[in-house]
Design an enzyme around this catalytic site. Structure first.
Site, PDB file in Angstrom:
ATOM      1  CG  HIS A 189      14.290 -91.602 -46.274  1.00  0.00           C
ATOM      2  ND1 HIS A 189      14.074 -90.338 -46.770  1.00  0.00           N
ATOM      3  CD2 HIS A 189      15.632 -91.769 -46.259  1.00  0.00           C
ATOM      4  CE1 HIS A 189      15.235 -89.775 -47.036  1.00  0.00           C
ATOM      5  NE2 HIS A 189      16.193 -90.624 -46.749  1.00  0.00           N
ATOM      6  CE  LYS A 190       8.186 -94.071 -47.005  1.00  0.00           C
ATOM      7  NZ  LYS A 190       7.363 -94.295 -48.176  1.00  0.00           N
TER       8      LYS A 190
END
Ligand SMILES: *Cc1c(COP(=O)(O)O)cnc(C)c1O
Length: 388
Positions: A189-190
């Protein structure tokens, strides 16, 4: 709540897009062709590119951001009984890394900027303090200048938790390059991702060399130089009790692809954040703090807070957005409210008034590079309706 009716999720699966499938498959194919799945050419290339992108000298690829934090804390010599100062408003991994080494986490509050309060840091220093860990939460720079000044004055090391901050700039330098180390996450998710992965950056050649040894069982890297006549192919030396924390070459191959687009990703995230700021002004919301002029926010998350005039409380607001097909989330529940940390260290909300107030009113709106302008408009319309 029927989550299948969500039209704009709060985060999208980043490597799924059909348009990048060919590029990702080509990257993986390179590894399959040369057959070196660990410590191979892709990892070396990715590390080199990552260090260059950060404007620093060394980058060491590791399995995830949590390992990056553990490895760097260990590299600072943090061990049992040492105190490490970090914000209560962070992801659990920051503190888990400290405790993994037997060290004592010292939780401090945030301030109006929503990042760690330098005054609280100063007040938390004791004779046992080893390190300060500012977190660039949501991709926003922590208040680095005063934290570095405190660290220098008190002889402490600074390790930046830059897990959410690929893409950010502060005073012309990349986030993660101010302290002795920066620890990045390349988790799914980064802001850029290798699926699962992490990176440590540093300017110090000795530290970088030690990180490389420690990420691979504490085995001396020279032992891997199997092409020099002097070192027999079977020979290795264990010089420290290390870890098994290396990044894989398949992950690195994906990372090379992602890193090439990091500037484009940051620009798109900033564009979405600007659209929110423009359209949501005037509503009973406290908008996400922006980066100072000249700096770049990595915009991992876009968090708004409901202000006192809002006709609805945070939890009900989230339900209204969900009912309208808009995903959102809360980042994060401060650690002083989590049962384990609360009980283990006797933490009370009164010690963290800013975190407490922020947590009660904060939520993250959808923000990811694959959002279309129509998605952004849907979110804006839903926020307006939910506050109407
Ligand atoms: C994601 C994250 C980490 C941990 O990274 P992983 O790659 O998931 O191990 C650490 N700190 C912060 C602030 C994070 O957001």
């Amino acid at each position: 709540m029927d989550r299948s009716a969500i039209r704009v999720p709060y985060v999208a699966l980043p490597l799924r897009a059909a348009r990048v499938k060919k590029e990702l498959m080509a990257a993986i194919e390179k590894v399959v062709d040369h057959g070196v799945y660990i410590l191979g050419p892709e990892m070396e290339d990715f590390e080199h590119r990552f260090a260059h992108y950060c404007g620093t000298r060394y980058a060491v690829g590791v399995g995830d951001g949590t390992s990056a934090l553990i490895l760097t804390l260990k590299g600072l010599g943090v061990g049992p009984g040492d105190e490490v100062i970090a914000p209560t408003y962070t992801w659990v991994a920051t503190i888990n890394a400290v405790v993994t080494l037997g060290a004592v986490p010292v939780f401090v509050d945030i301030d109006e900027s929503l990042t760690m309060d330098p005054r609280a840091v100063e007040a938390a220093i004791t004779d046992a303090t080893m390190a300060i860990v500012p977190v660039h939460m949501r991709g926003a720079a922590a208040d680095i200048a005063p934290i570095l000044a405190i660290a220098e004055r008190r002889g402490l090391a600074v390790l930046e938790d830059a897990a959410q901050a690929v893409g950010g700039l502060y005073h012309g330098k990349r986030l993660g390059t101010f302290g002795k180390f920066g620890a990045f996450s390349l988790q799914y998710h980064k802001t850029i991702t290798t699926g699962e992965g992490g990176m440590v950056v540093t300017r110090d050649p000795e530290i970088a060399a030690r990180m490389r040894v420690m990420r691979l069982h504490g085995m001396s890297r020279d032992a891997f130089n199997r092409f020099t006549a002097e070192v027999p192919s079977w020979y290795y030396e264990v010089v420290a009790p290390g870890y098994k924390y290396n990044l894989t070459d398949i992950a690195a191959a994906l990372g090379i692809h992602q890193l090439k687009r990091a500037r484009e990703f940051q620009a798109r995230r900033a564009e979405i954040a600007a659209a929110y700021a423009e359209a949501l002004r005037g509503l009973p919301l406290v908008l996400a703090p922006e980066a100072a002029p000249g700096d770049l926010h990595a915009w991992h998350l876009y968090a708004v807070r409901l202000d006192d005039a809002a006709p609805v409380a945070r939890d009900a607001f989230i339900e209204r957005l969900y009912a309208d097909g808009i995903g959102c989330s809360v980042h994060y529940i401060p650690l002083h409210l989590q049962p384990y940390w609360r009980e283990r260290y006797g933490l009370v909300p009164a010690a963290f008034p800013h975190s407490q107030r922020a947590f009660k009113t904060m939520l993250s709106l959808p923000l990811y590079t694959r959002m279309t302008d129509a998605d952004v408009q849907r979110v804006i319309a839903a926020v307006r309706a939910a506050l109407g």
